[in-house]
Motif scaffolding. Structure first.
Motif, PDB file in Angstrom:
ATOM      1  N   THR A 236       0.831  -1.208   0.000  1.00 29.60           N
ATOM      2  CA  THR A 236       0.000   0.000   0.000  1.00 29.60           C
ATOM      3  C   THR A 236       0.863   1.254   0.000  1.00 29.60           C
ATOM      4  O   THR A 236       0.603   2.208  -0.744  1.00 29.60           O
ATOM      5  CB  THR A 236      -0.929   0.006   1.225  1.00 29.60           C
ATOM      6  N   ARG A 237       1.919   1.254   0.819  1.00 31.85           N
ATOM      7  CA  ARG A 237       2.795   2.418   0.909  1.00 31.85           C
ATOM      8  C   ARG A 237       3.507   2.677  -0.407  1.00 31.85           C
ATOM      9  O   ARG A 237       3.580   3.821  -0.880  1.00 31.85           O
ATOM     10  CB  ARG A 237       3.820   2.211   2.026  1.00 31.85           C
ATOM     11  N   MET A 238       4.008   1.608  -1.043  1.00 31.20           N
ATOM     12  CA  MET A 238       4.705   1.765  -2.317  1.00 31.20           C
ATOM     13  C   MET A 238       3.762   2.272  -3.399  1.00 31.20           C
ATOM     14  O   MET A 238       4.141   3.095  -4.233  1.00 31.20           O
ATOM     15  CB  MET A 238       5.321   0.429  -2.748  1.00 31.20           C
ATOM     16  N   GLY A 239       2.519   1.781  -3.378  1.00 30.45           N
ATOM     17  CA  GLY A 239       1.539   2.236  -4.352  1.00 30.45           C
ATOM     18  C   GLY A 239       1.219   3.712  -4.200  1.00 30.45           C
ATOM     19  O   GLY A 239       1.155   4.454  -5.186  1.00 30.45           O
ATOM     20  N   LEU A 240       1.035   4.152  -2.958  1.00 33.36           N
ATOM     21  CA  LEU A 240       0.725   5.567  -2.706  1.00 33.36           C
ATOM     22  C   LEU A 240       1.900   6.466  -3.073  1.00 33.36           C
ATOM     23  O   LEU A 240       1.708   7.538  -3.656  1.00 33.36           O
ATOM     24  CB  LEU A 240       0.351   5.756  -1.236  1.00 33.36           C
TER      25      LEU A 240
END
Length: 304
Positions: free
Chosen positions: A77-81
Motif C-alpha cells: 500500500t505504501r509503495m503504491g501511494l
C-alpha cells in the motif's frame, strides 16, 4: 522517419543546446532525489514479491492474501501511494518542461538562453485546469502501465513452470506456443504504451486531454505501430536492464549502486520524452501531408 532517424534527431535536440541540458538536469533534481529514496524500498519489495511467487510456483490465489504478512500488505500500500502521488507528480512536472522546451528547440532550431527556458506563470484558469487534467491523464496512463506489470511477472513465472511440464509431457511444440503467446502479449503492451505516452505529448503540446488525447494519439500512430513498439522496447529494456543487475548484486543494501542506476534511469527517461517529441512531429508531418493530398485529390477529381 525510421527509429534510428528519430534517435539521431532527439540526440541533436538535446546536444546542440547546452542550456537545455543544464535546464533538464536542474528540473530533474527533485525527481532524482525522490527516486533514489523510492528505489531502495521498491527493490526490497520487489525481491520479496519474487520470493513469494517462487514459493507459490506462480499459482497465485485469493487464499494467498490471508497468508501474506501484514507487513507485506502495508508495504504494498505504501509503495503504491508513493508511486501514484509524489512520484507521478514530480515526473509530470519534469515532463511538462522537457516536452515543451524540446518541441520549441526542434521546431525553431535555435539556441535558447536559460532565461527563455523559465516557465511562464500560469495565471489563466484554463491553463491551470488543463495542467490538472494532464496530471489526471498522466496518472491514468501510469495506472494502466503499472497494472500490466504484475500480470507479466506472473506470466513469466508460470511460463517457466508450465513450459517445463509441457516439455516432459509433449515435447517442444507446446512450449513454443507459450512463447508465441508471451511475445504477442508483450507486443500489445508495447503498442499500447506507445499510444499512452504519445497521448501525454498531445496533452502538453496540443491542449487536448483525457480520452480525446488518447483517441488523437491512437489515430495519428495508426498503422505505424512498429516504430512506437521499437521505441518502447528500447526504453523498457533500458530500465529493466538497469534494475535487475542492481537487484542481483544487492544495491538496495547500500552504497552508490542505486545512485548510479537512478542517474541512468533519469537520463533514459529524459531521452524518452525527447524521442517522443520528435516522433510526435514526425507523425504530425505525415498526417498533414495526407490531409493535403486528400484535399488536392478532391479538388482535381473530374465531375461525373
Amino acid at each position: 522517419m525510421s527509429v534510428l532517424d528519430i534517435f539521431r534527431k532527439a540526440l541533436l535536440v538535446s546536444s546542440k543546446n547546452i542550456n537545455f541540458i543544464i535546464f533538464a538536469f536542474i528540473t530533474s533534481l527533485p525527481l532524482f532525489c525522490f527516486v533514489v529514496y523510492y528505489e531502495f524500498s521498491f527493490q526490497k519489495f520487489l525481491l520479496e514479491t519474487f520470493e513469494i511467487l517462487e514459493v507459490s510456483k506462480g499459482h497465485f490465489s485469493f487464499n494467498m492474501l490471508s497468508e501474506l504478512k501484514k507487513d507485506y500488505l502495508h508495504e504494498m500500500t505504501r509503495m503504491g501511494l508513493l508511486y501514484f502521488v509524489p512520484y507521478n507528480l514530480l515526473q509530470l512536472s519534469t515532463v511538462l518542461l522537457i516536452v515543451d522546451l524540446a518541441s520549441k528547440i526542434y521546431k525553431e532550431d535555435k539556441q535558447m538562453s536559460l532565461k527563455d527556458m523559465l516557465p511562464k506563470p500560469m495565471i489563466s484558469m484554463g491553463r491551470l485546469r488543463g495542467t490538472l487534467i494532464t496530471f489526471l491523464n498522466f496518472l491514468y496512463v501510469s495506472l494502466l502501465s503499472t497494472c500490466t506489470l504484475p500480470g507479466f511477472i506472473w506470466l513469466v513465472t508460470i511460463s517457466n513452470d508450465f513450459s517445463s511440464d509441457l516439455i516432459v509431457m509433449a515435447g517442444i511444440f507446446p512450449t513454443a506456443v507459450v512463447g508465441v503467446a508471451f511475445v504477442a502479449l508483450l507486443t500489445l503492451y508495447l503498442a499500447l504504451s506507445a499510444v499512452w505516452n504519445m497521448s501525454i505529448v498531445f496533452s502538453i503540446l496540443e491542449g487536448v486531454y483525457g480520452i480525446e488525447a488518447l483517441a488523437l494519439s491512437s489515430y495519428c500512430i495508426g498503422g505505424k505501430d512498429e516504430c512506437g513498439i521499437v521505441l518502447m522496447l528500447v526504453f523498457s529494456v533500458w530500465e529493466i536492464g538497469l534494475r535487475f543487475p542492481c537487484l542481483y548484486i544487492g544495491c538496495y543494501k547500500g552504497g552508490y549502486g542505486i545512485i548510479a542506476q537512478v542517474s541512468l534511469v533519469c537520463l533514459g527517461m529524459t531521452l524518452k520524452w525527447i524521442v517522443f517529441v520528435v516522433y510526435y512531429h514526425s507523425l504530425k508531418e505525415i498526417t498533414l501531408a495526407k490531409k493535403v493530398d486528400l484535399e488536392v485529390g478532391t479538388e482535381v477529381r473530374p465531375v461525373g
